[in-house]
Write an enzyme that holds these catalytic residues in place. Structure first.
Site, short mmCIF file in Angstrom:
data_model
loop_
_atom_site.label_atom_id
_atom_site.label_comp_id
_atom_site.label_asym_id
_atom_site.label_seq_id
_atom_site.Cartn_x
_atom_site.Cartn_y
_atom_site.Cartn_z
N ASP A 34 22.20 -20.94 50.31
CA ASP A 34 23.39 -20.16 49.95
C ASP A 34 23.70 -20.32 48.48
O ASP A 34 24.04 -19.35 47.80
CB ASP A 34 24.59 -20.59 50.79
CG ASP A 34 25.85 -19.87 50.32
OD1 ASP A 34 25.88 -18.62 50.42
OD2 ASP A 34 26.77 -20.52 49.81
N HIS A 55 38.73 -21.97 57.46
CA HIS A 55 38.21 -21.36 56.23
C HIS A 55 39.16 -20.25 55.79
O HIS A 55 39.56 -19.42 56.61
CB HIS A 55 36.81 -20.77 56.42
CG HIS A 55 36.34 -20.07 55.19
ND1 HIS A 55 35.83 -20.75 54.10
CD2 HIS A 55 36.38 -18.77 54.83
CE1 HIS A 55 35.56 -19.88 53.14
NE2 HIS A 55 35.88 -18.67 53.55
N ARG A 103 23.24 -13.13 43.86
CA ARG A 103 24.13 -12.02 44.20
C ARG A 103 25.16 -11.79 43.11
O ARG A 103 25.52 -10.65 42.78
CB ARG A 103 24.86 -12.31 45.53
CG ARG A 103 23.96 -12.21 46.75
CD ARG A 103 24.63 -12.83 47.97
NE ARG A 103 25.92 -12.22 48.26
CZ ARG A 103 26.93 -12.85 48.88
NH1 ARG A 103 26.80 -14.11 49.27
NH2 ARG A 103 28.05 -12.23 49.10
N SER A 124 27.07 -16.29 54.17
CA SER A 124 27.36 -17.28 53.14
C SER A 124 28.49 -18.22 53.59
O SER A 124 28.37 -19.45 53.53
CB SER A 124 27.74 -16.54 51.84
OG SER A 124 28.27 -17.42 50.89
N LYS A 166 27.95 -22.33 55.63
CA LYS A 166 28.52 -23.57 55.09
C LYS A 166 29.46 -24.22 56.09
O LYS A 166 29.46 -25.43 56.26
CB LYS A 166 29.26 -23.26 53.78
CG LYS A 166 28.29 -23.04 52.62
CD LYS A 166 28.99 -22.60 51.37
CE LYS A 166 29.50 -21.17 51.51
NZ LYS A 166 29.94 -20.53 50.31
N1 URA Z 1 32.81 -16.88 49.51
C1 URA Z 1 31.59 -17.41 49.79
O1 URA Z 1 31.45 -18.61 49.99
N2 URA Z 1 30.54 -16.57 49.84
C2 URA Z 1 30.65 -15.24 49.64
O2 URA Z 1 29.65 -14.55 49.72
C3 URA Z 1 31.92 -14.72 49.34
C4 URA Z 1 32.99 -15.56 49.28
#
Ligand code: URA
Length: 428
Positions: free
Chosen positions: A178, A99, A185, A200, A204
């Site tokens: 999310d 990631h 958010r 978050s 994922k």
């Molecule tokens: N990327 C994401 O997937 N979530 C966040 O909260 C910030 C960056």
């Protein structure tokens, strides 16, 4: 970045039992919420039983009060479990992924995923679209004619069995909590909360049911985290959650003050990836790809570098493109498939050494050209962006191109020239 939730679909009805104002107050007072409390909040919100105004208040309380490592883990678990978690047959190879917190010209996934899949691992890569100044892997992939990022779970598993890799977008049934919470958010000033970011991102990635994950946490002008210290804190928090959840997580901190590689823009970046997969391409991207690959692969760095040079990773990428309905025969001519009407040389004002090539401003300029999206619904122009970008430390002659601007029209070209003047410095 996640897109706003359109439909949380068919998740079963949920009976909500807790007193939400008490949970908001508890967090507001800086007290630790239990796993059950966090689970109920997330579940109630996902099922529409907790209204946005209460969840916003709770997110703001988290923003100011933070969360303990245990709370962050509970939040990550609750969000991951709000949807499907990928399942694999017994005895399947280790599942690995990366990631990145996102940067300008960051095309690493397109090279890394096929490279890793040359080894005895599976790479179930679920990526996001670009939003704001950072480009997204999915947009780059979609600049390949026909490439399908929406294959279903069954087909994705079949593809893993045959070629060891898929690259897809997040479906509505992966981490719906999310999607919904991120949309909230985004409009309540609570995106830059470290535990909310950690949960978050990690929910994922962990929904991919991984054995090993490497994080590329960027810092600098073109990154989400501006300082190395902030990046280190985010990396440590994500690593901690991954460990608590039984995944081997490692991380790199990488600078993002100048664009990665020499191209910024969707098709332009795919073209750069093709160069790398064919054994050429810019050194900084190759180094980062190998640094990351080493962390999750069982193959040695020398072997990985060899697969980039000898065409093994290139052939894997071609298989991936064909497996997902893409026209791999167009890869070497993508610059003609997506050709911007204007290609403008941006000349060096004097001879000297490139001192600054500011990633953030170049990212913003790419957005103005139409290469990114300001809101989730915007369409992206695959052809526009920058190529031939000089790297900091390189020597240039007066009038030599510092980069090439690929623009759709005169108006967008003119809008970015002042930005480029600000973002680049050459000193003699
Ligand atoms: N990327 C994401 O997937 N979530 C966040 O909260 C910030 C960056």
């Amino acid at each position: 970045m996640p897109e706003p939730l359109e439909d949380v679909g068919t998740f079963s009805a949920h009976i909500f039992s807790m007193h939400v104002p008490s949970l908001i107050e508890k967090k507001r007072e800086g007290k630790e919420l239990t796993a059950d409390e966090i689970g109920e909040l997330i579940s109630g919100f996902t099922h529409g039983e907790i209204p946005d105004y209460q969840m916003s208040a709770w997110a703001m309380a988290v923003f100011f009060r933070g969360m303990t490592a245990a709370e962050t883990q509970h939040l990550t678990t609750a969000m991951m479990e709000s949807g499907n978690v990928l399942e694999y047959p017994d005895g399947s190879p280790p599942k690995v992924d990366k990631h990145s917190t996102g940067g300008i010209g960051d095309k690493v996934s397109l090279v890394l995923a096929p490279l890793l899949a040359c080894d005895e691992v599976w790479v179930p890569m679920i990526s996001g679209r670009g939003l704001g100044i950072t480009g997204g892997t999915l947009d780059k992939l979609e600049s390949i004619p026909g490439f399908n990022i929406h294959i279903d779970e069954r087909r994705a598993l079949t593809q893993l069995k045959s070629i060891g890799v898929f690259m897809i977008g997040q479906s509505a049934d992966i981490c719906p909590a999310d999607k919904k919470l991120y949309a909230l958010r985004d409009v309540t000033g609570t995106v830059p909360s470290q535990p909310l970011i950690v949960a978050s991102i990690m929910s994922k990635k962990l929904a991919e049911n991984l054995d090993r994950l490497v994080l590329d946490v960027k810092f600098g002008s073109g990154a989400f985290m501006k300082t190395r210290k902030e990046a280190r804190q985010l990396a440590a928090a994500m690593t901690e959650v991954g460990k608590l959840m039984g995944v081997k997580v490692t991380h790199l901190l990488s600078p993002m003050d100048e664009p990665l590689g020499r191209a910024v823009g969707n098709a332009l970046e795919v073209t750069e990836c093709v160069e790398i997969l064919q054994g050429g391409g810019p050194e900084d991207v190759i180094k980062l790809v190998l640094d990351l690959a080493e962390q999750v692969s069982t193959a040695s760095r020398a072997k990985l570098a060899g697969w980039l040079k000898d065409g093994t990773a290139w052939r894997k990428f071609i298989s991936l493109v064909y497996a997902q309905d893409g026209d791999a025969s167009s890869l070497e001519t993508l610059g003609q498939v997506h050709r911007a009407p204007i290609v403008h040389q941006f000349p060096a004002p004097s001879a000297g050494v490139v001192k600054k090539m500011d990633a953030e401003t170049i990212g913003r300029a790419s957005l103005f050209l139409g290469g990114g999206r300001q809101t989730p619904g915007d369409t992206v122009d695959f052809a526009v962006g920058f190529s031939g970008i000089k790297k900091i430390g390189e020597t240039v002659e007066t009038g030599e191109p510092l980069l090439f601007v690929h623009a759709r029209n005169d108006q967008t070209l003119r809008s970015v020239l002042p930005l480029l003047e600000k973002s680049i410095e050459v000193s003699g």
